[in-house]
Enzyme design. Structure first.
Site, PDB file in Angstrom:
ATOM      1  N   THR A 207       0.879  -1.180   0.000  1.00  0.00           N
ATOM      2  CA  THR A 207       0.000   0.000   0.000  1.00  0.00           C
ATOM      3  C   THR A 207       0.903   1.213   0.000  1.00  0.00           C
ATOM      4  O   THR A 207       2.071   1.115   0.374  1.00  0.00           O
ATOM      5  CB  THR A 207      -0.816  -0.001   1.322  1.00  0.00           C
ATOM      6  OG1 THR A 207      -1.615  -1.169   1.374  1.00  0.00           O
ATOM      7  CG2 THR A 207      -1.694   1.223   1.478  1.00  0.00           C
ATOM      8  N   VAL A 236     -12.280  -5.912   1.169  1.00  0.00           N
ATOM      9  CA  VAL A 236     -11.830  -4.535   1.355  1.00  0.00           C
ATOM     10  C   VAL A 236     -10.945  -4.488   2.589  1.00  0.00           C
ATOM     11  O   VAL A 236     -11.311  -5.029   3.638  1.00  0.00           O
ATOM     12  CB  VAL A 236     -13.034  -3.581   1.503  1.00  0.00           C
ATOM     13  CG1 VAL A 236     -12.580  -2.187   1.907  1.00  0.00           C
ATOM     14  CG2 VAL A 236     -13.819  -3.517   0.193  1.00  0.00           C
ATOM     15  N   THR A 258       0.130   0.697   6.622  1.00  0.00           N
ATOM     16  CA  THR A 258       0.280  -0.313   5.580  1.00  0.00           C
ATOM     17  C   THR A 258       0.409  -1.663   6.295  1.00  0.00           C
ATOM     18  O   THR A 258       0.686  -1.717   7.482  1.00  0.00           O
ATOM     19  CB  THR A 258       1.529  -0.063   4.704  1.00  0.00           C
ATOM     20  OG1 THR A 258       2.696  -0.098   5.534  1.00  0.00           O
ATOM     21  CG2 THR A 258       1.462   1.267   3.981  1.00  0.00           C
TER      22      THR A 258
HETATM   23  N1  GLY Z   1      -3.279  -2.448   4.087  1.00  0.00           N
HETATM   24  C1  GLY Z   1      -3.780  -2.819   2.839  1.00  0.00           C
HETATM   25  C2  GLY Z   1      -4.775  -3.895   2.879  1.00  0.00           C
HETATM   26  O1  GLY Z   1      -4.821  -4.672   3.807  1.00  0.00           O
HETATM   27  O2  GLY Z   1      -5.548  -3.984   1.954  1.00  0.00           O
END
Ligand code: GLY
Length: 360
Positions: A207, A236, A258
């Site tokens: 991310t 999600v 992240t």
């Molecule tokens: N941190 C990104 C996800 O888990 O989608």
């Protein structure tokens, strides 16, 4: 004032401001500190180009949200980064689904999109959700139709490189489906002898998060991702969830995350950090506080190693209204990007909860 005294003073001032107690003199001192130090931009380790771009815009007097979005757009549009935007790794069906959120400190506004297909820059769509709807989040087909209405170009986000990585995973992740490995490799998967090639498959929660404070003490942030590689379609993560992968309070600071989104969602990670800063914690202390919450609330046996440590990584990034910044990770070996005191760089994250045995 010595650096330490100034730091303590500003820390107390920030906490007092959050509680609505800040006297005019303290507000003036904080503003002076911001002006003297210039903008501060912090991002995940893949965000060095983003922090540089955002800082350039802020030095020219641009808005903090425009700056961080322009920064992450570079990574979203880069097909070589397999964690974000164009070139991101797809879901288990081979389709790229993107998540993003934005928050604008000065106006206390937010926007987000989730499971958005075909659009390279979900962060820009998230900003339009904030500006051009009465909602905070649009998902899936609705988000795509909204992007279309605003003239975004549709493209196949699955690059040939990402398709090959997905196919490699698809052909090897099960020995009871009908997908076969390329000729020359054994049909039966021996997980032990395939350990190397299984480890080569880049399972990723990658991310980019980017948060900034300008010389006037205004804050904004953005988080954008292709999410967990090979995820169940529709999954999600934390990135588009306001308070999880991103949170900004213009009186206090901004934070982002992240790593394993499920853990960040369960602990309201970024919101937890900003609220901890409001009580007077430094950005670094607040990041560690939120990581400890994840450790304390991870109970699922499949997520825990024998010694009780989590099997996954999470990295938090935070910047306070006065320009102090910090980053901490669950596991050692991570990096973050930062623009501060006129210099743009990537730094090793020296504050972690557990040390990886495989690296020094
Ligand atoms: N941190 C990104 C996800 O888990 O989608």
């Amino acid at each position: 004032m010595s650096d330490l005294t100034r730091r303590n003073f500003l820390q107390a001032a920030t906490a007092a401001a959050g509680a609505g107690l800040l006297p005019a003199s303290a507000l003036g001192a904080q503003a002076a500190a911001n002006k003297a130090n210039g903008p501060v931009v912090i991002a995940s380790g893949n965000g060095k180009r983003a922090t540089a771009k955002a800082a350039e815009i802020l030095r020219q007097g641009g808005d903090t949200l425009d700056a961080v979005i322009a920064g992450v757009n570079i990574v979203e549009e880069d097909p070589a980064d397999h964690t974000v935007g164009h070139g991101g790794l797809p879901n288990e069906d081979g389709v790229v689904e993107l998540d993003s959120s934005v928050m604008h400190g000065p106006t206390c506004r937010a926007g987000a999109v989730a499971a958005l297909r075909n659009i390279k820059t979900p962060s820009r769509v998230a900003k339009l959700v904030m500006e051009r709807t009465d909602h905070v989040m649009l998902v899936g087909e609705g988000a795509l139709r909204f992007a279309r209405a605003h003239g975004f170009e549709e493209v196949n986000l699955l690059t040939d490189d990402a398709r090959k990585i997905w196919l490699h995973w698809k052909e090897r992740h099960s020995d009871v489906d009908d997908w076969l490995k390329p000729p020359g490799e054994p049909d039966e998967i021996d997980l032990e002898s395939n350990a190397q090639s299984m480890a080569d498959i880049p399972f990723s929660y990658g991310t980019i998060n980017c948060c900034a404070v300008d010389a006037s003490g205004n804050l904004s942030g953005v988080t954008t991702t292709s999410g967990l590689s090979f995820k169940i379609p529709g999954r999600v993560g934390d990135s588009p969830i306001i308070g999880a992968g991103l949170y900004v309070d213009n009186q206090v600071g901004a934070a982002g995350a992240t790593g394993r989104g499920e853990a960040v969602i369960k602990t309201c990670g970024a919101h937890t950090i900003v609220e901890a800063m409001r009580t007077g914690m430094s950005p670094l202390e607040a990041c560690r506080y939120a990581l400890q919450r994840i450790i304390d609330t991870t109970t699922e046996p499949h997520l825990l190693r024998e010694d009780g440590s989590p099997k996954f990584n999470v990295v938090f990034y935070a910047v306070a209204k006065d320009g102090r910044y910090g980053s901490a990770s669950m596991w050692s070996g991570a990096e973050f990007a930062v623009y501060a005191n006129g210099k743009n760089r990537v730094e090793s994250i020296r504050s972690f909860m557990f040390k990886r045995e495989d690296i020094e």
